[in-house]
Design a protein around this motif. Structure first.
Motif, PDB file in Angstrom:
ATOM      1  N   THR A  35       0.800  -1.231   0.000  1.00 42.93           N
ATOM      2  CA  THR A  35       0.000   0.000   0.000  1.00 42.93           C
ATOM      3  C   THR A  35       0.826   1.270   0.000  1.00 42.93           C
ATOM      4  O   THR A  35       0.359   2.299  -0.482  1.00 42.93           O
ATOM      5  CB  THR A  35      -0.955   0.030   1.210  1.00 42.93           C
ATOM      6  N   ASN A  36       2.054   1.213   0.559  1.00 45.95           N
ATOM      7  CA  ASN A  36       2.847   2.441   0.686  1.00 45.95           C
ATOM      8  C   ASN A  36       4.265   2.319   0.169  1.00 45.95           C
ATOM      9  O   ASN A  36       5.023   3.278   0.227  1.00 45.95           O
ATOM     10  CB  ASN A  36       2.900   2.880   2.155  1.00 45.95           C
ATOM     11  N   GLY A  37       4.659   1.128  -0.255  1.00 45.56           N
ATOM     12  CA  GLY A  37       6.024   0.939  -0.739  1.00 45.56           C
ATOM     13  C   GLY A  37       7.066   1.093   0.348  1.00 45.56           C
ATOM     14  O   GLY A  37       8.223   1.392   0.065  1.00 45.56           O
ATOM     15  N   ARG A  38       6.668   0.894   1.598  1.00 43.02           N
ATOM     16  CA  ARG A  38       7.567   1.067   2.745  1.00 43.02           C
ATOM     17  C   ARG A  38       7.932  -0.274   3.343  1.00 43.02           C
ATOM     18  O   ARG A  38       7.110  -1.183   3.420  1.00 43.02           O
ATOM     19  CB  ARG A  38       6.898   1.908   3.848  1.00 43.02           C
ATOM     20  N   ILE A  39       9.153  -0.407   3.815  1.00 45.76           N
ATOM     21  CA  ILE A  39       9.599  -1.598   4.522  1.00 45.76           C
ATOM     22  C   ILE A  39       9.177  -1.469   5.981  1.00 45.76           C
ATOM     23  O   ILE A  39       9.345  -0.419   6.592  1.00 45.76           O
ATOM     24  CB  ILE A  39      11.128  -1.753   4.404  1.00 45.76           C
ATOM     25  N   ALA A  40       8.650  -2.552   6.540  1.00 47.53           N
ATOM     26  CA  ALA A  40       8.144  -2.538   7.917  1.00 47.53           C
ATOM     27  C   ALA A  40       9.267  -2.756   8.920  1.00 47.53           C
ATOM     28  O   ALA A  40       9.223  -3.656   9.750  1.00 47.53           O
ATOM     29  CB  ALA A  40       7.061  -3.596   8.089  1.00 47.53           C
ATOM     30  N   GLY A  41      10.282  -1.929   8.849  1.00 45.24           N
ATOM     31  CA  GLY A  41      11.358  -1.934   9.833  1.00 45.24           C
ATOM     32  C   GLY A  41      10.998  -0.943  10.924  1.00 45.24           C
ATOM     33  O   GLY A  41      10.860   0.253  10.664  1.00 45.24           O
ATOM     34  N   THR A  46      10.069   4.365  13.069  1.00 45.13           N
ATOM     35  CA  THR A  46      10.096   5.254  14.230  1.00 45.13           C
ATOM     36  C   THR A  46      10.970   6.475  13.967  1.00 45.13           C
ATOM     37  O   THR A  46      10.585   7.605  14.288  1.00 45.13           O
ATOM     38  CB  THR A  46      10.601   4.493  15.475  1.00 45.13           C
ATOM     39  N   SER A  47      12.124   6.267  13.358  1.00 45.33           N
ATOM     40  CA  SER A  47      13.002   7.417  13.095  1.00 45.33           C
ATOM     41  C   SER A  47      12.386   8.365  12.076  1.00 45.33           C
ATOM     42  O   SER A  47      12.604   9.578  12.147  1.00 45.33           O
ATOM     43  CB  SER A  47      14.388   6.963  12.653  1.00 45.33           C
ATOM     44  N   SER A  48      11.602   7.841  11.126  1.00 49.52           N
ATOM     45  CA  SER A  48      10.997   8.744  10.138  1.00 49.52           C
ATOM     46  C   SER A  48       9.905   9.616  10.753  1.00 49.52           C
ATOM     47  O   SER A  48       9.580  10.671  10.215  1.00 49.52           O
ATOM     48  CB  SER A  48      10.444   7.961   8.946  1.00 49.52           C
ATOM     49  N   ILE A  49       9.359   9.208  11.877  1.00 48.37           N
ATOM     50  CA  ILE A  49       8.369  10.047  12.572  1.00 48.37           C
ATOM     51  C   ILE A  49       9.035  11.339  13.048  1.00 48.37           C
ATOM     52  O   ILE A  49       8.438  12.411  13.003  1.00 48.37           O
ATOM     53  CB  ILE A  49       7.745   9.300  13.769  1.00 48.37           C
ATOM     54  N   PHE A  50      10.276  11.224  13.487  1.00 43.07           N
ATOM     55  CA  PHE A  50      10.977  12.367  14.079  1.00 43.07           C
ATOM     56  C   PHE A  50      11.958  13.054  13.136  1.00 43.07           C
ATOM     57  O   PHE A  50      12.550  14.064  13.491  1.00 43.07           O
ATOM     58  CB  PHE A  50      11.708  11.919  15.350  1.00 43.07           C
ATOM     59  N   ALA A  51      12.148  12.513  11.932  1.00 40.24           N
ATOM     60  CA  ALA A  51      13.118  13.088  10.992  1.00 40.24           C
ATOM     61  C   ALA A  51      12.611  14.414  10.436  1.00 40.24           C
ATOM     62  O   ALA A  51      11.427  14.578  10.166  1.00 40.24           O
ATOM     63  CB  ALA A  51      13.384  12.109   9.854  1.00 40.24           C
ATOM     64  N   SER A  53      13.496  15.702   7.500  1.00 41.53           N
ATOM     65  CA  SER A  53      13.364  15.702   6.046  1.00 41.53           C
ATOM     66  C   SER A  53      12.244  14.795   5.535  1.00 41.53           C
ATOM     67  O   SER A  53      12.017  14.719   4.342  1.00 41.53           O
ATOM     68  CB  SER A  53      14.687  15.257   5.414  1.00 41.53           C
ATOM     69  N   THR A  54      11.541  14.097   6.413  1.00 43.07           N
ATOM     70  CA  THR A  54      10.482  13.187   5.993  1.00 43.07           C
ATOM     71  C   THR A  54       9.257  13.974   5.542  1.00 43.07           C
ATOM     72  O   THR A  54       8.851  14.927   6.181  1.00 43.07           O
ATOM     73  CB  THR A  54      10.095  12.258   7.162  1.00 43.07           C
ATOM     74  N   ASP A  55       8.650  13.537   4.428  1.00 41.47           N
ATOM     75  CA  ASP A  55       7.429  14.205   3.997  1.00 41.47           C
ATOM     76  C   ASP A  55       6.274  13.822   4.924  1.00 41.47           C
ATOM     77  O   ASP A  55       6.334  12.840   5.655  1.00 41.47           O
ATOM     78  CB  ASP A  55       7.101  13.905   2.527  1.00 41.47           C
ATOM     79  N   GLY A  56       5.233  14.609   4.890  1.00 39.61           N
ATOM     80  CA  GLY A  56       4.103  14.437   5.794  1.00 39.61           C
ATOM     81  C   GLY A  56       3.409  13.101   5.652  1.00 39.61           C
ATOM     82  O   GLY A  56       3.010  12.488   6.636  1.00 39.61           O
ATOM     83  N   GLU A  57       3.247  12.624   4.400  1.00 40.17           N
ATOM     84  CA  GLU A  57       2.562  11.349   4.190  1.00 40.17           C
ATOM     85  C   GLU A  57       3.352  10.194   4.797  1.00 40.17           C
ATOM     86  O   GLU A  57       2.796   9.342   5.477  1.00 40.17           O
ATOM     87  CB  GLU A  57       2.329  11.099   2.709  1.00 40.17           C
ATOM     88  N   ALA A  58       4.665  10.156   4.561  1.00 36.71           N
ATOM     89  CA  ALA A  58       5.504   9.091   5.117  1.00 36.71           C
ATOM     90  C   ALA A  58       5.500   9.153   6.638  1.00 36.71           C
ATOM     91  O   ALA A  58       5.450   8.123   7.313  1.00 36.71           O
ATOM     92  CB  ALA A  58       6.930   9.210   4.586  1.00 36.71           C
ATOM     93  N   ARG A  59       5.547  10.351   7.191  1.00 32.37           N
ATOM     94  CA  ARG A  59       5.521  10.516   8.643  1.00 32.37           C
ATOM     95  C   ARG A  59       4.198   9.991   9.205  1.00 32.37           C
ATOM     96  O   ARG A  59       4.176   9.296  10.218  1.00 32.37           O
ATOM     97  CB  ARG A  59       5.723  11.981   9.020  1.00 32.37           C
ATOM     98  N   GLY A  60       3.096  10.287   8.527  1.00 34.52           N
ATOM     99  CA  GLY A  60       1.786   9.829   8.995  1.00 34.52           C
ATOM    100  C   GLY A  60       1.644   8.319   8.940  1.00 34.52           C
ATOM    101  O   GLY A  60       1.134   7.697   9.874  1.00 34.52           O
ATOM    102  N   SER A  62       4.065   6.140   9.012  1.00 36.21           N
ATOM    103  CA  SER A  62       4.952   5.597  10.043  1.00 36.21           C
ATOM    104  C   SER A  62       4.319   5.719  11.421  1.00 36.21           C
ATOM    105  O   SER A  62       4.341   4.775  12.218  1.00 36.21           O
ATOM    106  CB  SER A  62       6.299   6.319  10.033  1.00 36.21           C
ATOM    107  N   ALA A  63       3.744   6.866  11.705  1.00 37.17           N
ATOM    108  CA  ALA A  63       3.110   7.086  13.011  1.00 37.17           C
ATOM    109  C   ALA A  63       1.942   6.130  13.218  1.00 37.17           C
ATOM    110  O   ALA A  63       1.771   5.570  14.313  1.00 37.17           O
ATOM    111  CB  ALA A  63       2.657   8.538  13.136  1.00 37.17           C
ATOM    112  N   LEU A  64       1.136   5.911  12.196  1.00 34.07           N
ATOM    113  CA  LEU A  64       0.007   4.986  12.326  1.00 34.07           C
ATOM    114  C   LEU A  64       0.483   3.552  12.550  1.00 34.07           C
ATOM    115  O   LEU A  64      -0.102   2.809  13.346  1.00 34.07           O
ATOM    116  CB  LEU A  64      -0.893   5.061  11.094  1.00 34.07           C
TER     117      LEU A  64
END
Length: 152
Positions: A35-41, A46-51, A53-60, A62-64
């Motif tokens: 659904t998002n092309g993201r690896i479930a690491g 967790t680090s992308s929540i606080f980064a 340079s992360t875009d809002g969609e990726a941060r959201g 990750s947070a969910l």
């Protein structure tokens, strides 16, 4: 707490519960990738929540995902009526040191057990296979030393 209890390992391991849990972990990794092309690491999410340079969609996303992990125990209470039991036979100081070492290892290895072990191996990543072999060997050695050599 008696000395005998601290040297024994109590677990409710069953092959069926383990198979079910593994299937849920695998399904969540596949669903996140599909659904998002993201690896479930978990360390990377967790680090992308606080980064910065992360875009809002990726941060959201990750947070969910991380919020879902945190809500697992309260959802269990709603389903079963009681909190899951957990017993850790270690001191708070030892647990703190262990947590810091795990965090250092995840940062140094550019990923954690979920990213390398679940997602990386399934993608055939040589780097993830080596990382998983390294942290599994380290875990085996740690248990050997802490339980059978120093008796912790």
């Amino acid at each position: 707490m008696s000395r005998k209890r601290s040297l024994t390992m109590e677990t409710e391991f069953t092959p069926w519960l383990s198979l079910g849990g593994g299937m849920m972990i695998g399904a969540s990794a596949v669903l996140l990738m599909a659904t998002n092309g993201r690896i479930a690491g978990i360390s990377g999410l967790t680090s992308s929540i606080f980064a910065r340079s992360t875009d809002g969609e990726a941060r959201g996303v990750s947070a969910l995902f991380v919020l879902g992990l945190l809500l697992a125990a309260p959802i269990w209470v709603l389903v079963s009526g009681s909190w899951p039991e957990q017993w850790v036979p270690s001191s708070p100081l030892l647990m703190t040191v262990a947590g810091l070492l795990v965090g250092f290892g995840a940062a140094y290895g550019n990923g954690c057990t979920s990213g390398h072990g679940v997602c990386g191996i399934s993608r055939g990543s040589a780097r993830s296979i080596l990382a998983t072999l390294t942290f599994m060997a380290t875990a085996f050695l740690t248990v050997l030393v802490s339980r059978h050599i120093i008796g912790g």
